[in-house]
Write a protein that holds these residues in place. Structure first.
Motif, PDB file in Angstrom:
ATOM      1  N   LEU A   1       0.086   7.917  -3.309  1.00 17.83           N
ATOM      2  CA  LEU A   1      -1.298   8.367  -3.196  1.00 17.83           C
ATOM      3  C   LEU A   1      -1.988   7.510  -2.143  1.00 17.83           C
ATOM      4  CD1 LEU A   1      -3.751  10.011  -4.283  1.00 17.83           C
ATOM      5  CD2 LEU A   1      -4.140   8.100  -5.850  1.00 17.83           C
ATOM      6  N   ASN A   2      -2.510   8.115  -1.106  1.00 16.79           N
ATOM      7  CA  ASN A   2      -3.150   7.364  -0.030  1.00 16.79           C
ATOM      8  C   ASN A   2      -4.632   7.142  -0.300  1.00 16.79           C
ATOM      9  OD1 ASN A   2      -0.739   7.149   1.452  1.00 16.79           O
ATOM     10  ND2 ASN A   2      -1.002   9.265   2.109  1.00 16.79           N
ATOM     11  N   HIS A   3      -5.367   8.170  -0.642  1.00 17.47           N
ATOM     12  CA  HIS A   3      -6.743   8.037  -1.092  1.00 17.47           C
ATOM     13  C   HIS A   3      -7.213   9.357  -1.681  1.00 17.47           C
ATOM     14  CE1 HIS A   3      -7.523   9.333   3.170  1.00 17.47           C
ATOM     15  NE2 HIS A   3      -8.419  10.087   2.572  1.00 17.47           N
ATOM     16  N   ILE A   4      -8.332   9.285  -2.396  1.00 18.89           N
ATOM     17  CA  ILE A   4      -8.977  10.469  -2.941  1.00 18.89           C
ATOM     18  C   ILE A   4     -10.317  10.598  -2.236  1.00 18.89           C
ATOM     19  CG2 ILE A   4     -10.008  11.510  -5.003  1.00 18.89           C
ATOM     20  CD1 ILE A   4      -7.949   9.874  -6.651  1.00 18.89           C
ATOM     21  N   ALA A   5     -10.572  11.745  -1.622  1.00 24.11           N
ATOM     22  CA  ALA A   5     -11.824  11.962  -0.902  1.00 24.11           C
ATOM     23  C   ALA A   5     -12.781  12.782  -1.760  1.00 24.11           C
ATOM     24  CB  ALA A   5     -11.566  12.673   0.420  1.00 24.11           C
ATOM     25  N   VAL A   6     -14.039  12.334  -1.790  1.00 25.01           N
ATOM     26  CA  VAL A   6     -15.082  13.003  -2.556  1.00 25.01           C
ATOM     27  C   VAL A   6     -16.244  13.296  -1.614  1.00 25.01           C
ATOM     28  CG1 VAL A   6     -16.678  12.806  -4.498  1.00 25.01           C
ATOM     29  CG2 VAL A   6     -14.405  11.770  -4.648  1.00 25.01           C
TER      30      VAL A   6
ATOM     31  N   GLU B 232       0.823  -1.196   0.000  1.00 24.52           N
ATOM     32  CA  GLU B 232       0.000   0.000   0.000  1.00 24.52           C
ATOM     33  C   GLU B 232       0.858   1.248   0.000  1.00 24.52           C
ATOM     34  OE1 GLU B 232       0.085   1.931   2.847  1.00 24.52           O
ATOM     35  OE2 GLU B 232       0.831   0.553   4.304  1.00 24.52           O
ATOM     36  N   SER B 233       0.251   2.382  -0.290  1.00 31.01           N
ATOM     37  CA  SER B 233       1.005   3.604  -0.544  1.00 31.01           C
ATOM     38  C   SER B 233       1.346   4.421   0.697  1.00 31.01           C
ATOM     39  CB  SER B 233       0.224   4.480  -1.519  1.00 31.01           C
ATOM     40  OG  SER B 233      -0.995   4.888  -0.935  1.00 31.01           O
ATOM     41  N   TYR B 234       0.755   4.135   1.836  1.00 37.25           N
ATOM     42  CA  TYR B 234       0.968   4.993   2.994  1.00 37.25           C
ATOM     43  C   TYR B 234       2.423   5.026   3.445  1.00 37.25           C
ATOM     44  CZ  TYR B 234      -3.953   6.002   3.644  1.00 37.25           C
ATOM     45  OH  TYR B 234      -5.228   6.458   3.473  1.00 37.25           O
ATOM     46  N   GLY B 235       3.193   3.992   3.177  1.00 37.34           N
ATOM     47  CA  GLY B 235       4.595   3.979   3.564  1.00 37.34           C
ATOM     48  C   GLY B 235       5.530   4.507   2.509  1.00 37.34           C
TER      49      GLY B 235
ATOM     50  N   ASP C 246     -10.960  -0.329  -9.551  1.00 37.52           N
ATOM     51  CA  ASP C 246     -10.343  -1.401 -10.331  1.00 37.52           C
ATOM     52  C   ASP C 246      -8.821  -1.332 -10.360  1.00 37.52           C
ATOM     53  OD1 ASP C 246     -13.066  -1.562 -10.877  1.00 37.52           O
ATOM     54  OD2 ASP C 246     -12.755  -2.143 -12.950  1.00 37.52           O
ATOM     55  N   ASP C 247      -8.246  -0.150 -10.190  1.00 39.41           N
ATOM     56  CA  ASP C 247      -6.799   0.018 -10.204  1.00 39.41           C
ATOM     57  C   ASP C 247      -6.195   0.039  -8.801  1.00 39.41           C
ATOM     58  OD1 ASP C 247      -6.143   0.232 -13.052  1.00 39.41           O
ATOM     59  OD2 ASP C 247      -7.451   1.988 -12.979  1.00 39.41           O
ATOM     60  N   GLY C 248      -7.022  -0.264  -7.783  1.00 42.87           N
ATOM     61  CA  GLY C 248      -6.521  -0.266  -6.418  1.00 42.87           C
ATOM     62  C   GLY C 248      -6.432   1.120  -5.803  1.00 42.87           C
ATOM     63  N   ILE C 249      -7.040   2.118  -6.437  1.00 43.40           N
ATOM     64  CA  ILE C 249      -7.061   3.466  -5.861  1.00 43.40           C
ATOM     65  C   ILE C 249      -8.141   3.500  -4.803  1.00 43.40           C
ATOM     66  CG2 ILE C 249      -7.491   5.910  -6.314  1.00 43.40           C
ATOM     67  CD1 ILE C 249      -6.450   5.349  -9.195  1.00 43.40           C
ATOM     68  N   GLU C 250      -7.761   3.920  -3.610  1.00 40.92           N
ATOM     69  CA  GLU C 250      -8.740   3.990  -2.523  1.00 40.92           C
ATOM     70  C   GLU C 250      -9.453   5.340  -2.570  1.00 40.92           C
ATOM     71  OE1 GLU C 250      -8.688   2.544   1.933  1.00 40.92           O
ATOM     72  OE2 GLU C 250      -7.551   4.412   1.735  1.00 40.92           O
ATOM     73  N   PHE C 251     -10.782   5.279  -2.521  1.00 40.18           N
ATOM     74  CA  PHE C 251     -11.615   6.477  -2.451  1.00 40.18           C
ATOM     75  C   PHE C 251     -12.257   6.541  -1.070  1.00 40.18           C
ATOM     76  CE2 PHE C 251     -11.285   6.118  -6.973  1.00 40.18           C
ATOM     77  CZ  PHE C 251     -11.467   7.397  -7.471  1.00 40.18           C
ATOM     78  N   GLU C 252     -12.288   7.740  -0.517  1.00 36.68           N
ATOM     79  CA  GLU C 252     -13.082   8.017   0.683  1.00 36.68           C
ATOM     80  C   GLU C 252     -14.288   8.820   0.184  1.00 36.68           C
ATOM     81  OE1 GLU C 252     -13.003  10.578   4.863  1.00 36.68           O
ATOM     82  OE2 GLU C 252     -11.230  10.524   3.588  1.00 36.68           O
ATOM     83  N   VAL C 253     -15.479   8.391   0.571  1.00 39.21           N
ATOM     84  CA  VAL C 253     -16.692   9.120   0.226  1.00 39.21           C
ATOM     85  C   VAL C 253     -17.259   9.649   1.542  1.00 39.21           C
ATOM     86  CG1 VAL C 253     -18.934   9.028  -0.905  1.00 39.21           C
ATOM     87  CG2 VAL C 253     -17.074   7.579  -1.729  1.00 39.21           C
TER      88      VAL C 253
ATOM     89  N   TYR D 154     -15.103   3.967   2.693  1.00 38.16           N
ATOM     90  CA  TYR D 154     -14.021   3.846   1.718  1.00 38.16           C
ATOM     91  C   TYR D 154     -14.300   2.674   0.788  1.00 38.16           C
ATOM     92  CZ  TYR D 154     -11.203   6.740   4.906  1.00 38.16           C
ATOM     93  OH  TYR D 154     -10.720   7.744   5.708  1.00 38.16           O
ATOM     94  N   PHE D 155     -13.669   2.682  -0.386  1.00 38.15           N
ATOM     95  CA  PHE D 155     -13.679   1.536  -1.288  1.00 38.15           C
ATOM     96  C   PHE D 155     -12.496   1.669  -2.231  1.00 38.15           C
ATOM     97  CE2 PHE D 155     -15.788   4.718  -3.785  1.00 38.15           C
ATOM     98  CZ  PHE D 155     -15.470   4.424  -5.113  1.00 38.15           C
TER      99      PHE D 155
END
Length: 129
Positions: free
Chosen positions: A76-81, A68-71, A117-124, A113-114
């Motif tokens: 990119l950790n997540h995109i919040a919408v 995962e990207s946090y380290g 398809d590319d493993g990008i984490e979204f926060e809604v 969160y979810f």
């Protein structure tokens, strides 16, 4: 308060057109622009009149890095919408076959969160009462 705002986030994806369609379906966004970009790749700008996600695909095949990207510095950790109706948005996402996780109520809103398809984490998130 500053007049600065976030205009866009640029992420590498496997299929910019499919990513654009999912973002349109989930959040009601539109394709603002699409075309050739860096090094012969293609990019779609998907969003609203003030901000967007640039979904970029390079000209040659790339592989996702394990873990995962946090380290990772610069990862990119997540995109919040922010949405008005959290439940309705979650229903759209689940209808597409995506699992949601990490539901939480916090001051001042509600979120889940979810991963796409590319493993990008979204926060809604919703701040609606």
């Amino acid at each position: 308060m500053s007049g600065a705002f976030l205009e866009h986030v640029n992420v590498t994806v496997s299929d910019p057109e499919a990513t654009a369609q999912r973002l349109k379906d989930w959040f009601g966004w539109e394709v603002r622009w699409k075309g050739d970009s860096l090094g012969g790749g293609i990019t779609y700008h998907i969003g609203n009149e003030t901000s967007y996600i640039a979904a970029y695909n390079p000209p040659k095949e790339t592989a996702a890095m394990p873990g995962e990207s946090y380290g990772i510095r610069g990862g990119l950790n997540h995109i919040a919408v922010v949405v008005d109706d959290l439940d309705a948005t979650e229903a759209l996402i689940k209808a597409g076959g995506y699992d949601t996780k990490n539901h939480a109520d916090y001051e001042p809103g509600h979120r889940f969160y979810f991963d796409d398809d590319d493993g990008i984490e979204f926060e809604v998130v919703s701040y609606a009462e």
